[in-house]
Design a protein around this motif. Sequence first.
Motif, short mmCIF file in Angstrom:
data_model
loop_
_atom_site.label_atom_id
_atom_site.label_comp_id
_atom_site.label_asym_id
_atom_site.label_seq_id
_atom_site.Cartn_x
_atom_site.Cartn_y
_atom_site.Cartn_z
N VAL A 122 0.86 -1.19 0.00
CA VAL A 122 0.00 0.00 0.00
C VAL A 122 0.89 1.23 0.00
O VAL A 122 1.74 1.39 0.88
CB VAL A 122 -0.91 0.01 1.25
CG1 VAL A 122 -1.75 1.29 1.28
CG2 VAL A 122 -1.80 -1.21 1.29
N GLU A 123 0.70 2.08 -0.99
CA GLU A 123 1.54 3.27 -1.14
C GLU A 123 0.82 4.49 -0.58
O GLU A 123 -0.18 4.94 -1.13
CB GLU A 123 1.90 3.48 -2.61
CG GLU A 123 3.08 4.41 -2.82
CD GLU A 123 3.62 4.32 -4.24
OE1 GLU A 123 4.69 3.71 -4.43
OE2 GLU A 123 2.96 4.86 -5.14
N ALA A 124 1.33 5.02 0.55
CA ALA A 124 0.70 6.17 1.18
C ALA A 124 1.16 7.48 0.57
O ALA A 124 0.40 8.45 0.50
CB ALA A 124 1.00 6.17 2.68
N ALA A 126 -5.59 11.05 2.41
CA ALA A 126 -4.77 11.56 1.31
C ALA A 126 -3.28 11.37 1.56
O ALA A 126 -2.47 11.44 0.62
CB ALA A 126 -5.07 13.04 1.08
N GLY A 127 -2.88 11.16 2.83
CA GLY A 127 -1.47 11.00 3.15
C GLY A 127 -0.87 12.18 3.90
O GLY A 127 0.35 12.24 4.07
N LYS A 128 -1.73 13.10 4.38
CA LYS A 128 -1.23 14.33 5.00
C LYS A 128 -0.40 14.05 6.24
O LYS A 128 0.72 14.55 6.39
CB LYS A 128 -2.40 15.25 5.38
CG LYS A 128 -3.34 15.61 4.26
CD LYS A 128 -4.38 16.61 4.70
CE LYS A 128 -5.26 16.13 5.86
NZ LYS A 128 -6.09 14.96 5.50
N SER A 129 -0.96 13.27 7.17
CA SER A 129 -0.25 13.02 8.43
C SER A 129 1.01 12.21 8.20
O SER A 129 2.03 12.43 8.87
CB SER A 129 -1.17 12.29 9.41
OG SER A 129 -2.21 13.17 9.85
N THR A 130 0.96 11.28 7.26
CA THR A 130 2.18 10.53 6.92
C THR A 130 3.25 11.47 6.41
O THR A 130 4.43 11.37 6.79
CB THR A 130 1.87 9.45 5.87
OG1 THR A 130 0.87 8.56 6.37
CG2 THR A 130 3.12 8.66 5.52
#
Length: 343
Positions: free
Chosen positions: A18-20, A42-46
């Motif tokens: 899984v690509e964050a 969307a990946g913001k926190s990552t």
Amino acid sequence: MIQLQGITKFYAGSAGRVEALSGIDLKIDPGEIFGIIGRSGAGKSTLIRCINLLERPSEGHVLVAGRDLTVLDAAALRAARHEIGMIFQHFNLLSSRTVFDNVALPLELIGMTRSAIEERVTPLLDLVGLGDHRGRYPAQLSGGQKQRVGIARALASQPKVLLCDEATSALDPETTRSILALLRDINRRLGLTVVVITHEMQVIKDLCDRVAVLDGGRIIEQGDVFSVFTQPQMALTQTLIRDVIGHETPPGLLERLSQPHLADGAALRRLFFSGQSTDAPLISELSRRFSVDINILHGQIDEIRGRPFGSLLVLAKGEAAQLEAAWAWLAERDVRVEVAHVQ
């Protein structure tokens, strides 16, 4: 100040990888307030956790103040993190410690003396407006006051960068405004580079200098906040800003527009104004010049950093050729004209 180069982050999932985040390239200048916005997932926190390597990227490089954090050993990385403060959505305060002691905690952990801690923490509590709350416990504080403690704690190590992960999403609107004003004040006084993660476009509008829109782990649009608000290029960006700049058509107006006698032979347009065009009497001049009738149905005028912008939903009646000439005349005066769809 911050450069992200080819940042990719993936996890092993039950159905495969899984690509964050996927190939994020981003440059954030010293002293600016940079916003990153996107929907949930969307990946913001990552992404923000990759900046201080709380999440280590699977690929790519993170440079802060010219130093590549991804190549540092554990000891050097710990030292580098002292220059990167972080505040969180849910405050993360220790309930058994007072306001003063919560702010002092990171300084205790690096072995600072009590007198030095007192000298460092006291002015920070004054800065965030909690000088007279130093002996209280988190249970005695409001949500806004708890976040102010979190901000003071993040500033205790005298960082060059402040990361804000959904820092206002647990707060009511009035408290949110006070926290955003505090962050602006801190940015101005201390010259900090501030990175803000949020799903609220109002936060971006009120706080940030530039913004990147994240979707599916990719940056789909970025630019200065005024340009992104007044000339959004992507459908997602247009959706995110719709509530903030008054694009939603009230239900009662939708019902009236469905009446044939109102819309018969009329052109429904949305006009976007910015800068000097916002203050000019263009609608009245257009009506006189082209002999068309303009009925203003809905709209809003606002500003970002003192620069006005806004939109109007109008119903125009007149000869087809005259209407087309009128729209072209507005375009020459930096007013964007779009066919409005209100169904």
